[in-house]
Scaffold this motif. Structure first.
Motif, PDB file in Angstrom:
ATOM      1  N   ALA A  61       5.591  17.108 -13.741  1.00 22.66           N
ATOM      2  CA  ALA A  61       4.172  17.227 -13.407  1.00 22.66           C
ATOM      3  C   ALA A  61       3.898  18.565 -12.727  1.00 22.66           C
ATOM      4  O   ALA A  61       2.887  19.214 -13.007  1.00 22.66           O
ATOM      5  N   TYR A  63       5.638  21.314 -13.119  1.00 25.22           N
ATOM      6  CA  TYR A  63       5.794  22.330 -14.153  1.00 25.22           C
ATOM      7  C   TYR A  63       4.532  22.422 -15.009  1.00 25.22           C
ATOM      8  O   TYR A  63       4.064  23.509 -15.347  1.00 25.22           O
ATOM      9  N   GLU A  64       3.962  21.257 -15.347  1.00 25.89           N
ATOM     10  CA  GLU A  64       2.722  21.216 -16.126  1.00 25.89           C
ATOM     11  C   GLU A  64       1.586  21.921 -15.375  1.00 25.89           C
ATOM     12  O   GLU A  64       0.817  22.673 -15.969  1.00 25.89           O
ATOM     13  N   GLU A  65       1.479  21.670 -14.073  1.00 30.06           N
ATOM     14  CA  GLU A  65       0.431  22.292 -13.268  1.00 30.06           C
ATOM     15  C   GLU A  65       0.610  23.799 -13.217  1.00 30.06           C
ATOM     16  O   GLU A  65      -0.364  24.544 -13.266  1.00 30.06           O
ATOM     17  N   ASN A  67       1.845  25.719 -15.457  1.00 26.89           N
ATOM     18  CA  ASN A  67       1.565  26.328 -16.752  1.00 26.89           C
ATOM     19  C   ASN A  67       0.092  26.281 -17.147  1.00 26.89           C
ATOM     20  O   ASN A  67      -0.282  26.787 -18.188  1.00 26.89           O
ATOM     21  N   GLN A  68      -0.725  25.643 -16.348  1.00 36.40           N
ATOM     22  CA  GLN A  68      -2.148  25.554 -16.706  1.00 36.40           C
ATOM     23  C   GLN A  68      -2.939  26.682 -16.108  1.00 36.40           C
ATOM     24  O   GLN A  68      -2.689  27.372 -15.273  1.00 36.40           O
TER      25      GLN A  68
END
Length: 68
Positions: A61, A63-65, A67-68
């Motif tokens: 989660a 990592y996802e944040e 990359n946004q």
């Protein structure tokens, strides 16, 4: 007078402890929380596995944040 406070449902408590353990980089704190979770679940291996899985989900989660 009746005490109206309620403990969280067992599943929520388990997830809360697993999340707190997964967030700790300090080995002693993480170990203590994992042992507490093992006491709640009655199974150390299941507690350890849940902490590891929760840690992976938290990292994914994060990592996802990033990359946004």
């Amino acid at each position: 007078m009746t005490d109206t406070t309620q403990a969280p449902p067992p599943d929520d408590l388990v997830q809360l402890i697993a999340t707190r353990a997964a967030e700790h980089w300090n080995h002693d704190a993480r170990s203590a929380l994992t042992r507490l979770l093992a006491d709640v679940l009655g199974d150390y291996d299941a507690a350890y596995q849940l902490v590891e899985e929760t840690g992976r989900r938290l990292l994914a989660a994060e990592y996802e944040e990033d990359n946004q």
